[in-house]
Design a protein around this motif. Structure first.
Motif, mmCIF file in Angstrom:
data_model
loop_
_atom_site.group_PDB
_atom_site.id
_atom_site.type_symbol
_atom_site.label_atom_id
_atom_site.label_comp_id
_atom_site.label_asym_id
_atom_site.label_seq_id
_atom_site.Cartn_x
_atom_site.Cartn_y
_atom_site.Cartn_z
ATOM 1 N N SER A 6 42.852 49.128 48.313
ATOM 2 C CA SER A 6 43.258 47.717 48.257
ATOM 3 C C SER A 6 44.118 47.511 47.022
ATOM 4 C CB SER A 6 42.035 46.790 48.186
ATOM 5 O OG SER A 6 41.366 46.936 46.933
ATOM 6 N N TRP A 7 44.804 46.372 46.986
ATOM 7 C CA TRP A 7 45.575 46.025 45.791
ATOM 8 C C TRP A 7 44.654 45.939 44.586
ATOM 9 C CZ3 TRP A 7 45.655 42.628 41.832
ATOM 10 C CH2 TRP A 7 46.848 42.492 41.109
ATOM 11 N N GLN A 8 43.490 45.375 44.777
ATOM 12 C CA GLN A 8 42.547 45.230 43.666
ATOM 13 C C GLN A 8 42.131 46.591 43.131
ATOM 14 O OE1 GLN A 8 41.832 42.337 42.329
ATOM 15 N NE2 GLN A 8 42.788 41.037 43.877
ATOM 16 N N MET A 9 41.867 47.531 44.021
ATOM 17 C CA MET A 9 41.504 48.883 43.586
ATOM 18 C C MET A 9 42.641 49.521 42.811
ATOM 19 S SD MET A 9 40.426 52.229 45.848
ATOM 20 C CE MET A 9 38.753 51.677 46.192
ATOM 21 N N ASP A 10 43.850 49.453 43.358
ATOM 22 C CA ASP A 10 44.992 50.113 42.723
ATOM 23 C C ASP A 10 45.305 49.538 41.351
ATOM 24 O OD1 ASP A 10 45.242 51.657 44.985
ATOM 25 O OD2 ASP A 10 46.962 50.564 45.794
ATOM 26 N N ASN A 11 45.157 48.229 41.208
ATOM 27 C CA ASN A 11 45.630 47.554 39.992
ATOM 28 C C ASN A 11 44.550 47.166 38.995
ATOM 29 O OD1 ASN A 11 48.727 46.820 40.384
ATOM 30 N ND2 ASN A 11 47.713 46.661 42.380
ATOM 31 N N ARG A 12 43.273 47.209 39.395
ATOM 32 C CA ARG A 12 42.233 46.677 38.510
ATOM 33 C C ARG A 12 41.095 47.642 38.197
ATOM 34 N NH1 ARG A 12 45.642 43.927 37.259
ATOM 35 N NH2 ARG A 12 45.949 41.695 37.580
ATOM 36 N N TRP A 13 41.032 48.786 38.838
ATOM 37 C CA TRP A 13 39.847 49.609 38.614
ATOM 38 C C TRP A 13 39.718 50.065 37.163
ATOM 39 C CZ3 TRP A 13 39.359 54.651 36.912
ATOM 40 C CH2 TRP A 13 40.518 55.428 36.881
ATOM 41 N N GLU A 14 40.838 50.458 36.543
ATOM 42 C CA GLU A 14 40.765 50.951 35.167
ATOM 43 C C GLU A 14 40.352 49.855 34.199
ATOM 44 O OE1 GLU A 14 43.696 54.339 34.041
ATOM 45 O OE2 GLU A 14 44.806 52.981 35.339
ATOM 46 N N THR A 15 40.938 48.668 34.338
ATOM 47 C CA THR A 15 40.602 47.589 33.414
ATOM 48 C C THR A 15 39.184 47.070 33.655
ATOM 49 O OG1 THR A 15 41.700 46.018 34.909
ATOM 50 C CG2 THR A 15 42.997 46.890 33.085
ATOM 51 N N MET A 16 38.726 47.117 34.892
ATOM 52 C CA MET A 16 37.351 46.709 35.179
ATOM 53 C C MET A 16 36.363 47.645 34.497
ATOM 54 S SD MET A 16 37.756 45.597 39.194
ATOM 55 C CE MET A 16 36.056 45.059 39.478
ATOM 56 N N ILE A 17 36.597 48.935 34.595
ATOM 57 C CA ILE A 17 35.719 49.903 33.948
ATOM 58 C C ILE A 17 35.758 49.749 32.428
ATOM 59 C CG2 ILE A 17 35.507 52.373 33.422
ATOM 60 C CD1 ILE A 17 36.104 52.944 36.359
ATOM 61 N N ALA A 18 36.937 49.439 31.893
ATOM 62 C CA ALA A 18 37.087 49.273 30.445
ATOM 63 C C ALA A 18 36.542 47.935 29.947
ATOM 64 C CB ALA A 18 38.554 49.406 30.056
ATOM 65 N N GLY A 19 36.199 47.042 30.853
ATOM 66 C CA GLY A 19 35.709 45.729 30.439
ATOM 67 C C GLY A 19 36.799 44.849 29.871
ATOM 68 N N LYS A 20 38.015 45.008 30.400
ATOM 69 C CA LYS A 20 39.148 44.204 29.940
ATOM 70 C C LYS A 20 39.549 43.243 31.053
ATOM 71 C CE LYS A 20 40.905 47.917 26.969
ATOM 72 N NZ LYS A 20 42.042 48.844 26.700
ATOM 73 N N PHE A 21 39.492 41.955 30.759
ATOM 74 C CA PHE A 21 39.649 40.950 31.807
ATOM 75 C C PHE A 21 40.700 39.897 31.462
ATOM 76 C CE2 PHE A 21 34.995 42.077 31.764
ATOM 77 C CZ PHE A 21 35.094 43.049 32.758
ATOM 78 N N ASP A 22 41.795 40.365 30.912
ATOM 79 C CA ASP A 22 42.857 39.442 30.513
ATOM 80 C C ASP A 22 44.117 39.723 31.323
ATOM 81 O OD1 ASP A 22 44.122 37.432 29.101
ATOM 82 O OD2 ASP A 22 44.751 38.760 27.483
ATOM 83 N N TYR A 23 43.974 39.744 32.637
ATOM 84 C CA TYR A 23 45.087 40.169 33.481
ATOM 85 C C TYR A 23 45.387 39.191 34.615
ATOM 86 C CZ TYR A 23 44.765 44.498 30.912
ATOM 87 O OH TYR A 23 44.754 45.421 29.906
ATOM 88 N N GLY A 24 45.234 37.904 34.374
ATOM 89 C CA GLY A 24 45.677 36.991 35.419
ATOM 90 C C GLY A 24 44.740 35.850 35.704
ATOM 91 N N PHE A 25 44.485 35.620 36.976
ATOM 92 C CA PHE A 25 43.851 34.418 37.501
ATOM 93 C C PHE A 25 42.450 34.231 36.929
ATOM 94 C CE2 PHE A 25 42.428 31.712 41.130
ATOM 95 C CZ PHE A 25 43.415 30.749 40.999
ATOM 96 N N ALA A 26 42.208 33.096 36.278
ATOM 97 C CA ALA A 26 40.968 32.861 35.540
ATOM 98 C C ALA A 26 39.813 32.482 36.458
ATOM 99 C CB ALA A 26 41.188 31.770 34.502
ATOM 100 N N VAL A 27 38.604 32.776 35.997
ATOM 101 C CA VAL A 27 37.387 32.449 36.739
ATOM 102 C C VAL A 27 37.303 30.948 37.013
ATOM 103 C CG1 VAL A 27 34.868 32.391 36.564
ATOM 104 C CG2 VAL A 27 36.117 34.487 35.964
ATOM 105 N N ASP A 28 37.629 30.117 36.028
ATOM 106 C CA ASP A 28 37.605 28.666 36.248
ATOM 107 C C ASP A 28 38.496 28.271 37.423
ATOM 108 O OD1 ASP A 28 35.864 28.222 34.182
ATOM 109 O OD2 ASP A 28 37.315 27.300 32.833
ATOM 110 N N TRP A 29 39.639 28.909 37.527
ATOM 111 C CA TRP A 29 40.593 28.549 38.582
ATOM 112 C C TRP A 29 40.107 29.012 39.948
ATOM 113 C CZ3 TRP A 29 45.347 30.874 35.601
ATOM 114 C CH2 TRP A 29 45.556 30.109 34.438
ATOM 115 N N VAL A 30 39.533 30.214 40.014
ATOM 116 C CA VAL A 30 39.085 30.690 41.327
ATOM 117 C C VAL A 30 37.927 29.847 41.831
ATOM 118 C CG1 VAL A 30 37.388 32.467 40.654
ATOM 119 C CG2 VAL A 30 38.767 32.777 42.709
ATOM 120 N N ARG A 31 37.082 29.368 40.930
ATOM 121 C CA ARG A 31 35.978 28.506 41.382
ATOM 122 C C ARG A 31 36.519 27.152 41.856
ATOM 123 N NH1 ARG A 31 30.722 27.497 38.775
ATOM 124 N NH2 ARG A 31 30.128 27.433 40.991
ATOM 125 N N LYS A 32 37.590 26.676 41.241
ATOM 126 C CA LYS A 32 38.250 25.470 41.760
ATOM 127 C C LYS A 32 38.761 25.708 43.165
ATOM 128 C CE LYS A 32 42.510 24.683 41.334
ATOM 129 N NZ LYS A 32 43.739 24.815 42.184
#
Length: 293
Positions: free
Chosen positions: A214-240
């Motif tokens: 998936s796009w998420q796998m290709d683009n986010r797996w490394e940053t997810m494992i590293a605990g880095k979450f400064d790459y776009g759409f914020a949690v506040d916005w997705v809950r909206k």
């Protein structure tokens, strides 16, 4: 080239308006915080005005990209809003992720002012806005879409008319529902693999060539494992956005059990201090013993 007004210079609107200016359009901007509009003009040229109405005066196209339904009503139908002074034949293109209900209301309001409106939410996040490679899903009339499409393509690599007014917003809801389950599944899988002691680089190199890709796998797996979450759409916005999906689901009878569960997981992330972390931060609640770096 067209005379264009752009209303709303947030993390998405700022670069999107810049792409329009770079494409040669005559762009006038408005932002609720004037300093942001001044910064945009200093960077890209064009002009800024103190109200949405003044920014939109005489414009062929008026683009909006604001926070929610209430913000959208304020900049379009409010005392200093765009609609009362719309140029006859102008097209309003709204990139806000909002309700289908307000999209239909604005379409009707634009018609009363001898203009037209398209609801055109986007997918691709801040990175897509900056690179000019957004996906735009549009609701409205074919003739209006054909007029606006060349301008929209200044910052998009895919622009499709889905159906009548409201169809763009409904499609964005489908997009958010899809992503909810994908990110949670990826978060659980990565956490499982790490706890199993696997070499996750080799795991992803293998799985990304198969059905799990998936796009998420290709683009986010490394940053997810590293605990880095400064790459776009914020949690506040997705809950909206999820709130909009739930409202619509109550109207159309759809069941969203996975989305509702993921929404609660994001509430946990908010409680952890992750309100502005990106959506891939779902893994943080599964891996709380590993600090965010």
């Amino acid at each position: 080239m067209s005379k264009v007004a752009w209303i709303g210079l947030g993390v998405m609107g700022y670069p999107m308006a810049g792409h329009l200016k770079a494409a040669g359009h005559d762009v006038t901007v408005f932002n609720r915080t004037p300093a942001k509009a001044e910064k945009w003009v200093a960077e890209y040229g064009g002009a800024h005005r103190p109200t949405p109405a003044e920014a939109a005066a005489g414009a062929d196209f008026v683009f909006t990209c604001v926070g929610n339904d209430d913000d959208l009503r304020a900049v379009t139908l409010g005392p200093d809003g765009v609609y009362p002074g719309l140029k006859p034949g102008a097209v309003h293109v709204d990139h806000t992720t909002a309700s289908a209900e307000i999209a239909r209301a604005l379409s009707q309001a634009a018609t009363r002012h001898n203009a037209s409106a398209l609801d055109a939410p986007v997918s691709g996040g801040q990175a897509g806005a900056e690179s000019g490679k957004l996906t735009v899903m549009v609701g409205g009339e074919e003739a209006d879409f054909s007029k606006a499409k060349p301008a929209i393509e200044s910052y998009a690599h895919a622009v499709n008319l889905i159906g009548p007014a409201g169809a763009g917003q409904l499609t964005k809801m489908v997009n958010q529902i899809c992503i909810a389950g994908l990110i949670e599944g990826l978060a659980e899988a990565l956490n499982f693999g790490m706890r199993a002691g696997l070499d996750m680089e080799k795991v992803i190199a293998t799985l990304s060539k198969g059905a799990a890709q998936s796009w998420q796998m290709d683009n986010r797996w490394e940053t997810m494992i590293a605990g880095k979450f400064d790459y776009g759409f914020a949690v506040d916005w997705v809950r909206k956005d999820f709130g909009i999906c739930f409202d619509e689901a109550r109207r159309n009878g759809a069941s969203l059990p996975v989305t509702a569960l993921v929404d609660q997981f994001y509430a946990e992330v908010q409680e952890m201090g992750g309100r502005r972390w990106d959506t891939s931060s779902l893994i943080a609640r599964l891996n709380r013993d590993r600090p965010k770096r």
